[in-house]
Design an enzyme around this catalytic site. Structure first.
Site, mmCIF file in Angstrom:
data_model
loop_
_atom_site.group_PDB
_atom_site.id
_atom_site.type_symbol
_atom_site.label_atom_id
_atom_site.label_comp_id
_atom_site.label_asym_id
_atom_site.label_seq_id
_atom_site.Cartn_x
_atom_site.Cartn_y
_atom_site.Cartn_z
ATOM 1 N N HIS A 188 11.015 -6.596 18.655
ATOM 2 C CA HIS A 188 10.194 -5.694 19.453
ATOM 3 C C HIS A 188 10.613 -5.635 20.917
ATOM 4 C CE1 HIS A 188 7.716 -5.430 15.824
ATOM 5 N NE2 HIS A 188 7.548 -4.210 16.266
ATOM 6 N N GLU A 430 6.928 0.836 4.279
ATOM 7 C CA GLU A 430 7.785 -0.187 4.890
ATOM 8 C C GLU A 430 7.880 -1.446 4.033
ATOM 9 O OE1 GLU A 430 6.340 -1.090 8.859
ATOM 10 O OE2 GLU A 430 4.264 -1.032 8.221
ATOM 11 N N ASP A 454 10.972 -2.626 8.982
ATOM 12 C CA ASP A 454 10.430 -3.587 8.015
ATOM 13 C C ASP A 454 10.988 -3.329 6.620
ATOM 14 O OD1 ASP A 454 8.819 -5.480 9.373
ATOM 15 O OD2 ASP A 454 7.393 -3.890 9.823
HETATM 16 C C1 PEP Z 1 9.075 -0.232 11.095
HETATM 17 O O1 PEP Z 1 8.803 -1.289 10.514
HETATM 18 O O2 PEP Z 1 10.096 0.433 10.868
HETATM 19 C C2 PEP Z 1 8.162 0.291 12.133
HETATM 20 C C3 PEP Z 1 8.344 1.484 12.643
HETATM 21 O O3 PEP Z 1 7.156 -0.519 12.579
HETATM 22 P P1 PEP Z 1 7.392 -1.770 13.554
HETATM 23 O O4 PEP Z 1 8.798 -1.712 14.074
HETATM 24 O O5 PEP Z 1 6.387 -1.695 14.652
HETATM 25 O O6 PEP Z 1 7.159 -2.934 12.643
HETATM 26 MG MG MG Z 2 6.830 -2.145 10.691
#
Ligand code: PEP
Ligand code: MG
Length: 539
Positions: A188, A430, A454
């Site tokens: 993140h 996901e 994910d």
């Molecule tokens: C993902 O998992 O691709 C997504 C968009 O959510 P995050 O990256 O916040 O887990």
């Molecule tokens: Mg995600």
């Protein structure tokens, strides 16, 4: 000049002063002090502030979670008021002439030992509480967990890594770039940098150390290189590269405002991913067709208590109004795994990415979920909001989540509060399970949005946070591409739309493949939109 090499995860070139993120040491060190009375008043000031925070937490948790959950904060407050506890801390400060942080930590560990040895289970369980509440006082004595350099100068932020709860606290207006020792492309921190449109280099290892604090550096987020005090020749090369990037940006601008269509004539919306209303100006500057993913959990991070319904309503309403009729897909709380907020009191887990997170938390804490849904539906009266549930793995979960939506809608109706009863409800795809059963999920919802970050980690069994396994994590793996294709085809068979909101949406190497598959929306960090629009339109 020293050159550090890592992994570039957000492109661009930035120059400035390198500043290390400061965090408080969790275990306070013993210091001799001269004036015990001053230390005692420091302790009491911090204790009073902690009591004030706990009263607020108690009131907010009671409103959202009910009496039982809130009780914990009441117990913590009582501990800080306890005469024995206070006398122990003050006694240590006076008799041993030690600093307040140390005296609090010592008292906490003595009391925790004492509780642990008691026969009564209830009392034994209080040992964790006394440590917890004392840590709150120590944090208040020692300052914030994350401290930004004082002043107004912009700088390049260096850290071992950044937790999402920490990025949520940063004064983003001053940060020119991120450089970290650890991290990975889909962590993140990297996503945060790309959303902000600033360069970032991760995985620099121990070569990035505090001896570099205050040095003047250049960060090349494309190449993954950090130049410490570059020589004049390197500096001028970097400046001309920054100039070339600027030229490219100007070329992308030619396509602003034009709708993107695939070669087969299907309209492809280009959406933006955001984490807070602070990102809205980036979305507008990028000329986004929609907000394809609002990561609402960032409203819950970097703070000590749940955001209230009104606070959330304000944030969602701002997004809806700013987009003036264009769709704003707001994902419900996706907390857990690497996104931690202490006040949720999530259990310590062996495998948090496979643990209690996202929709699983919402379905087991209906008060938290319903507060968010109320805020979302109220905001739906001010624009085109769509609600999206994360981490879905079964039809049952979707039905239960929709049941809460129905409850909230009927409550709002009976209270005479305006909302859009046609609000679209969709899910993230996901987990491999969701992709595989996308044919039976599709009739339940209005849209799918594929979370490739994910989906890739779960399909390839490769932790997105762990840089050591990144070489085993081919983001173009055929298994992931097949799941994407299957999901989009099943969506279309049921007459619903399907987008991609994971980082893969901005991967230019796959744009043609996504067009051929028939993806309806690509949602990405705002800064990537002009390039992808140009890529689709400039044939
Ligand atoms: C993902 O998992 O691709 C997504 C968009 O959510 P995050 O990256 O916040 O887990
Ligand atoms: Mg995600």
């Amino acid at each position: 000049m020293t050159v550090l090499r890592g992994e570039g995860v957000s492109s661009g070139i930035a120059s400035g002063k390198l500043i290390f993120l400061r965090r408080d040491a969790p275990s306070p060190v013993r210091r001799e002090i001269n004036d015990p009375e001053t230390e005692i008043s420091r302790f009491n000031e911090a204790r009073n502030e902690a009591i004030r925070q706990l009263s607020k937490l108690y009131a907010e948790s009671r409103a959202v979670l009910g009496d039982e959950h809130a009780l914990l904060f009441e117990i913590h407050k009582m501990m800080l008021d306890d005469l024995d506890y206070r006398e122990s801390v003050e006694g240590l400060i006076r008799s041993e002439r030690v600093n307040a942080e140390y005296a609090v930590a010592q008292t906490a560990s003595q009391f925790a030992d004492m509780f642990r040895q008691m026969d009564d289970l209830y009392m034994r369980e209080r040992s964790a509480d006394v440590l917890d509440v004392s840590a709150r006082v120590v944090r208040l004595l020692a300052g914030e967990e994350v401290s930004m350099p004082k002043g107004s100068e912009p700088f390049i932020l260096a850290a071992d890594d950044l937790a999402p709860s920490e990025t949520a606290r940063l004064d983003r207006g001053r940060i020119l770039a991120f450089v970290t020792m650890r991290g990975s492309k889909n962590s993140h921190t990297a996503i945060f940098a790309r959303t902000m449109g600033i360069p970032a280099v991760v995985e620099l290892g121990n070569s990035l150390n505090e001896s570099l604090d205050g040095k003047s550096v250049f960060v090349d987020g494309e190449a993954g290189t950090v130049y410490i005090e570059p020589d004049p020749k390197t500096e001028s090369e970097l400046r001309s590269r920054a100039h070339a990037a600027e030229e490219r940006r100007r070329y992308f601008e030619r396509f602003r405002g034009l709708d993107a269509y695939s070669p087969s004539g299907r309209r492809v919306l280009l959406g933006a991913n955001i984490g807070s209303p602070q990102d809205l100006n980036l979305v507008l500057a990028a000329g986004a067709d929609a907000i394809g993913l609002f990561r609402s959990e960032f409203l819950y991070l970097g703070r000590d208590a749940y955001p209230s319904e009104d606070e959330q309503f304000d944030a969602y309403r701002k997004a809806a109004e700013a987009m003036a009729g264009r769709t704003v897909v707001i994902r419900t709380l996706d907390i857990g795994a690497d996104k931690q907020a202490k006040y949720f009191e999530l259990p310590q887990e062996e495998n948090p990415a496979l643990g209690m997170r996202a929709i699983r938390i919402c379905l087991t804490r209906p008060e938290v979920f319903k507060t968010q849904l109320r805020a979302l539906y109220r905001a739906s009266a001010y624009g085109n909001i769509a609600i999206m549930f994360p981490m879905i793995a079964s039809v049952e979960e979707v039905r239960r989540a929709k049941e809460y939506c129905a409850q909230v809608c009927s409550e709002l109706k009976s209270e005479g509060i305006a909302f859009n009863s046609e609000t679209q409800v969709g899910i993230m795809i996901e987990t491999p399970a969701a992709a595989i059963i996308s044919d039976i999920l599709a009739p339940e919802v209005d849209f799918f949005s594929i979370g490739t970050n994910d989906l890739t980690q779960y399909t390839l069994a490769a932790d997105r946070q762990n840089e050591a396994v990144q070489p085993f994590c081919d983001v173009h793996h055929e298994a992931v591409l097949r799941l994407i294709r299957m999901t989009v085809e099943n969506a279309h068979k049921s007459g619903i739309w399907a987008g991609i909101c994971g980082e893969l949406a901005a991967d230019t190497a796959l744009t043609d493949t996504f067009m051929e598959i028939g993806v309806d929306e690509l949602s990405m960090p705002p800064g990537n939109i002009p390039e992808i629009r140009a890529k689709i339109l400039d044939r």
